[in-house]
Scaffold this motif. Sequence first.
Motif, PDB file in Angstrom:
ATOM      1  N   ARG A   1     -63.272  16.729  74.989  1.00 33.26           N
ATOM      2  CA  ARG A   1     -63.786  15.594  74.328  1.00 33.26           C
ATOM      3  C   ARG A   1     -62.883  14.691  73.452  1.00 33.26           C
TER       4      ARG A   1
ATOM      5  N   ASP B   1     -60.499  22.217  74.128  1.00 41.65           N
ATOM      6  CA  ASP B   1     -61.361  23.332  74.603  1.00 41.65           C
ATOM      7  C   ASP B   1     -62.538  22.561  75.508  1.00 41.65           C
ATOM      8  N   THR B   2     -63.049  21.468  74.962  1.00 38.59           N
ATOM      9  CA  THR B   2     -64.121  20.595  75.689  1.00 38.59           C
ATOM     10  C   THR B   2     -63.728  19.671  76.382  1.00 38.59           C
TER      11      THR B   2
ATOM     12  N   SER C   1     -58.335  21.340  68.298  1.00 36.12           N
ATOM     13  CA  SER C   1     -58.286  19.895  68.427  1.00 36.12           C
ATOM     14  C   SER C   1     -56.730  19.471  68.130  1.00 36.12           C
TER      15      SER C   1
ATOM     16  N   PRO D   1     -62.304  25.962  61.111  1.00 33.20           N
ATOM     17  CA  PRO D   1     -61.826  24.551  61.490  1.00 33.20           C
ATOM     18  C   PRO D   1     -61.513  23.794  60.564  1.00 33.20           C
TER      19      PRO D   1
ATOM     20  N   ASP E   1     -60.334  17.383  71.611  1.00 31.16           N
ATOM     21  CA  ASP E   1     -60.772  18.777  71.793  1.00 31.16           C
ATOM     22  C   ASP E   1     -60.176  19.376  73.027  1.00 31.16           C
TER      23      ASP E   1
END
Length: 114
Positions: free
Chosen positions: A31, A28-29, A2, A56, A26
């Motif tokens: 979001r 990766d997602t 993130s 994390p 984020d």
Amino acid sequence: MSAAYVGRSAGRSSSLPGWDQLVAFDVDTGRKTEYNFGDRWCIEEHIYVRTSGTGPASWIVGTGLDMERRQTALMVFSAADIAGGPIALAYLPRALPFGLPGIFAPASATTSQR
């Protein structure tokens, strides 16, 4: 992974300086989560902090200027719940110059003068 950054909300008046949102993205997602401080705040850069060397981040920590109180505040967010707002807020005795992460202030600048 993130990334946290500060943003300017669409409703913020053009007459007000700076940023009023903390945003986490984020990568990766895709979001995005955010927290809006409102017009009385001017927010500075925040950083991720881990409680251990791996895994994390647990916290997001940064500063902001409360323009009504004319004081700088240190704020802590849960990295898992930025939208929930700061879980800790500590006001300094006065406003410090913007760019606090990159400057040093003498003790007299952080000590209350009575």
